[in-house]
Motif scaffolding. Sequence first.
Motif, PDB file in Angstrom:
ATOM      1  N   ALA A 366     -43.594 -72.963 103.703  1.00 47.81           N
ATOM      2  CA  ALA A 366     -42.460 -72.798 104.608  1.00 47.81           C
ATOM      3  C   ALA A 366     -41.205 -72.269 103.912  1.00 47.81           C
ATOM      4  CB  ALA A 366     -42.178 -74.099 105.346  1.00 47.81           C
ATOM      5  N   PRO A 367     -40.800 -72.838 102.773  1.00 50.31           N
ATOM      6  CA  PRO A 367     -39.568 -72.314 102.154  1.00 50.31           C
ATOM      7  C   PRO A 367     -39.716 -70.871 101.692  1.00 50.31           C
ATOM      8  CG  PRO A 367     -40.644 -73.895 100.708  1.00 50.31           C
ATOM      9  CD  PRO A 367     -41.323 -73.995 102.031  1.00 50.31           C
ATOM     10  N   PHE A 368     -40.907 -70.471 101.289  1.00 52.19           N
ATOM     11  CA  PHE A 368     -41.121 -69.084 100.872  1.00 52.19           C
ATOM     12  C   PHE A 368     -40.896 -68.151 102.068  1.00 52.19           C
ATOM     13  CE2 PHE A 368     -43.412 -71.464  97.675  1.00 52.19           C
ATOM     14  CZ  PHE A 368     -43.139 -70.778  96.504  1.00 52.19           C
ATOM     15  N   VAL A 369     -41.454 -68.538 103.212  1.00 55.48           N
ATOM     16  CA  VAL A 369     -41.295 -67.701 104.407  1.00 55.48           C
ATOM     17  C   VAL A 369     -39.825 -67.662 104.814  1.00 55.48           C
ATOM     18  CG1 VAL A 369     -41.968 -67.390 106.793  1.00 55.48           C
ATOM     19  CG2 VAL A 369     -43.635 -68.231 105.132  1.00 55.48           C
ATOM     20  N   GLU A 370     -39.196 -68.836 104.780  1.00 55.47           N
ATOM     21  CA  GLU A 370     -37.787 -68.909 105.189  1.00 55.47           C
ATOM     22  C   GLU A 370     -36.934 -67.976 104.327  1.00 55.47           C
ATOM     23  OE1 GLU A 370     -36.467 -72.335 106.756  1.00 55.47           O
ATOM     24  OE2 GLU A 370     -34.481 -71.471 107.066  1.00 55.47           O
ATOM     25  N   LEU A 371     -37.166 -68.049 103.009  1.00 56.69           N
ATOM     26  CA  LEU A 371     -36.380 -67.187 102.113  1.00 56.69           C
ATOM     27  C   LEU A 371     -36.705 -65.718 102.323  1.00 56.69           C
ATOM     28  CD1 LEU A 371     -36.103 -68.959  98.660  1.00 56.69           C
ATOM     29  CD2 LEU A 371     -34.457 -68.807 100.527  1.00 56.69           C
ATOM     30  N   LEU A 444     -31.987 -75.623 100.986  1.00 59.05           N
ATOM     31  CA  LEU A 444     -33.176 -76.465 100.813  1.00 59.05           C
ATOM     32  C   LEU A 444     -34.371 -75.591 100.409  1.00 59.05           C
ATOM     33  CD1 LEU A 444     -33.211 -79.482 101.483  1.00 59.05           C
ATOM     34  CD2 LEU A 444     -34.537 -78.944 103.505  1.00 59.05           C
ATOM     35  N   ALA A 445     -34.499 -74.450 101.092  1.00 57.30           N
ATOM     36  CA  ALA A 445     -35.623 -73.561 100.820  1.00 57.30           C
ATOM     37  C   ALA A 445     -35.570 -73.072  99.369  1.00 57.30           C
ATOM     38  CB  ALA A 445     -35.610 -72.384 101.784  1.00 57.30           C
ATOM     39  N   VAL A 446     -34.368 -72.785  98.876  1.00 57.14           N
ATOM     40  CA  VAL A 446     -34.228 -72.334  97.491  1.00 57.14           C
ATOM     41  C   VAL A 446     -34.732 -73.414  96.538  1.00 57.14           C
ATOM     42  CG1 VAL A 446     -32.580 -71.651  95.706  1.00 57.14           C
ATOM     43  CG2 VAL A 446     -32.295 -70.837  98.061  1.00 57.14           C
ATOM     44  N   TRP A 447     -34.273 -74.659  96.761  1.00 59.04           N
ATOM     45  CA  TRP A 447     -34.710 -75.754  95.877  1.00 59.04           C
ATOM     46  C   TRP A 447     -36.221 -75.946  95.939  1.00 59.04           C
ATOM     47  CZ3 TRP A 447     -30.479 -79.115  98.478  1.00 59.04           C
ATOM     48  CH2 TRP A 447     -29.249 -78.887  97.848  1.00 59.04           C
ATOM     49  N   GLN A 448     -36.751 -75.867  97.170  1.00 60.44           N
ATOM     50  CA  GLN A 448     -38.186 -76.127  97.330  1.00 60.44           C
ATOM     51  C   GLN A 448     -39.011 -75.070  96.602  1.00 60.44           C
ATOM     52  OE1 GLN A 448     -38.198 -76.415 101.629  1.00 60.44           O
ATOM     53  NE2 GLN A 448     -38.392 -78.633 101.523  1.00 60.44           N
TER      54      GLN A 448
END
Lengths: 491, 124, 351
Positions: A366-371, A444-448
């Motif tokens: 999810a965080p990869f897609v978000e970024l 959050l996505a960056v940290w994840q």
Amino acid sequence: MIEEFIRDALRWTDVSIFAYFVALNSSYLVLIVLAGLEFYRHLRRIPFAGADDMFRSPLTLPVSVIVPAYNEGPGIVAAVQAMTALRYPRYEIVVVDDGSSDDTFEQLRARFDLVEVPRVVPADVAYTSEVLSVHVARANPETLTVVRKTNGGKADALNVGINLARHPLICMVDADSVLDPDALLSVAKPFGDDPLRVAACGGVVRIANGCKVIGGRVVDVRMPKQWLVRIQVVEYLRAFLMGRTGWSRLGGLVVISGAFGVFRRDLVVRVGGMDEDTIGEDAELVVRLHHHLRETKEDYRVIFVAEPVSWSEAPSSLAVLGRQRRRWHRGIAEILSKHRRMILNPRYGRIGLVALPYYVVFELLAPFVELSALVLLPLGLWVDAVNLEFAWRFVLVAYGYGLLVSLAALFIEEVSFHRYPRWGDLARGMTAAILENFGYRQILAVWQVKGAFGAWHGRKAVWGTMDRTGFDTPDEPESDLVGAGSVHRRG
Amino acid sequence: MSTILLVEDDPDIRHLVSYKLGQGGMDVIAVADGVSALREARAHPPDLVLLDVRMPRMSGIEVCRELRAGVVTAEVPIIMLTARSRQQDLEQGYAAGATDYVIKPFSPRELLLRVEAALARVHH
Amino acid sequence: MLELFTLAIEVLTAVVVLTAAGIVVVRLYRRFKHRKQARLAAGPRRSLLAFVADNGEEGSHDLVAIPEDAWRAAEPHALALLGKLRGEAHMGLVSVFLRRGTARTALGQLRSHSRVKRARAAQVLGDLELRQAVPELCRLLTDRHAEVRVVAVRALGRIGDPAAAWRIIASLDRSDPIPSLLASHTLVQLGAEAEVTLSAALDHPQARVRAVCLDALGLLGATASVTRIARILKEDAHLDVRVAAANALGKLGTRSAIDPLSLALHSSRPAALRAASAKALGDIGAPSAVPVLEKLLDDGAFHVAHEAAHALRRIGPAGLAALTGRGSNGHALEALALAQVMREEKTAVPA
């Protein structure tokens, strides 16, 4: 030609990302609806759930409460004291001091009049550190044990605790958790109702910041003061309370928070205890239990109890929050990679076919897609792959759906447990659900993503540290506040 | 008139016992937890303490031990209220200096009789 | 495509606003309902407390005369109070429930189509400790839903009619039985009169049934069954049942149990059985078992040596002397240290 190709590719990527967001939020919505059904089922049954009978029966399974502690000096006494006042017929408390460099042990010794005793430590599960000494409370030598050992990390401390635990059920609790008096009764109850099948049972963790805590007990639930923590309250409701209840109903629960979970000791011993090389050792244990019990083809259940049981302090600064989320995501990545054989393997039933693939697609990625959306959408606009008309609608629908999911979680909370009695707190909760989309999700996505990369070139797991701020209960000057401790949990 | 300090976190039982002992001509001060109980007992030593074993903040056993250790409260009769299954509580309570026990579920009449008996023993 | 997005945005906005409004409406409604219930229940609650404080002698007419809506508001409170009371106060309160027709309604609901209603009704009948309900509750022991069966068993335990014993035992012999510990506890609640039935069930072909009955007999103090239990300890085919027999003999605490338990300590027996038997000998406090227990201190199985050491500690002076003689054994040292701490604690505070 090439330009046209790039434009096409970008357009389709943007559309797929949009489809991904819709699928992700729809899955949350499904889990929340399932949670709502489960709460309805549960609340209707409270009048005949038999909690009092369980409390009165001399045959109720006794529990060993294991409390790993590393530099918990300021709060440890209040925490242990609160644990001695739990409503449960028979239990012992085993505090494992993992080589603290502060006065954790001295505080305990002074308050509970500890005496050192020789003890043969069985090696039911392996541990790498050295047990230095075992102490018992002079007044209740059979109910409070404190072990001192050389530093070896949280999982190692838990393993020593598991060895010393004398009861058939073990309950792992963070030293900085504030427990409700009925916590143990609620979470141990499924073992009494279905002793042959229930293997593990997790309790919900809520955020204690801002709540009034007296004597190690939450007496008044309030929203925290900072927006950063308020957003986390909404996030916890959505992801932990509703998400895990939904998974529990589907029979696919793979995460039990280390802040409060009860396990059958014999099963934990059979699978070898906690994995000392994983960061999310709590979730890893649950996945390993699934792994083992599916392979031996046993009929078993892993359950989540939504009844409020445990309260923890959430990080109130970006730096600490960042550290925590990097750890959590790294934990997810490590667990999924360690148990990758289970993924999409029909041998592991719902866990292999549904729960773990879901974690890969909608948690890990999810965080990869978000970024990538954050990068590709502006890029698409710039090269004219998508027009502005599409872009702003895309953003509005993606985030609007997310907002709807959060509000649905708040709605279910309001119908079922309604723990935030003030109107102001209700407004703050709804506002936090909106604010979450502006900055919080992105960072959050960056940290994840960083955390997931950390899993590839990982170092050995250590205790997560957290700056102590203590619970904020201003109008109760002489209350024994349970201090905040280290945050280290969940995969 | 005797003053009774009642320490009990269940509001039903608190009201019921206050009412019953009030009928028996006693003055009842009711508190809901151990810390308040100690503060109250030290400020105004009661003639008898009725103490629930399971309580928030401080268990009844600890309160009992603290009361026995205090100068003004060392001799006060203490009656403990406990659930039937907790043999452990019974033993620890007597070790901590409890005078008598009332087992929950309880009979209000029996409770009054035991309180009166404990008070009578002190007055002779 | 764009129109679709615009539509989606419109729908989303509407649903978001509706959900937010829904939260507010739910809260307003709950507050209103709560306030109304509290207002209705206030009067009955006061009368209830006064009534039970007076041992249920006066005021029952007033309680029976309370209008139905007010009583419904106060009923959960009254049922909770029932669980906290004993003696005349309890009986007085029960009679109020009976005169208000609560029991009749509940008996009817035991046959409801909804499993939640059946379970609730069983719970109420158990709270009222109504003996007339026993046959109907026994019927629920074979209910299709496990949760109903469990509530029925608990209710039977609270009522405590020994006539229910064989029905409970029979209900254990099925593929999805009630939890064993719950069954044992319920059988104990039925009292000493259930002993004959329990003892007879020790010959039951199902191992689980035998184990449950052994647990119950131990807690009931059924000393008349010692010989039968000792035979099971020696001969039963299932390890779990033999362990349950050892536990039961420990709880019964008779001298006649010492020999069979000592025999079960033999090194050819499974470790779980030896550990349980050692523990049982400690429960009995049998000085004559000191020599056999002492030998177990060096046993390779942790639990056997551990239980033997603590059994010696609980036996008293003779056992402690044996432990002292084994200064280099870790388990002996552990037990001695614990004995020391407990002794200090006893002498420190005058009882």
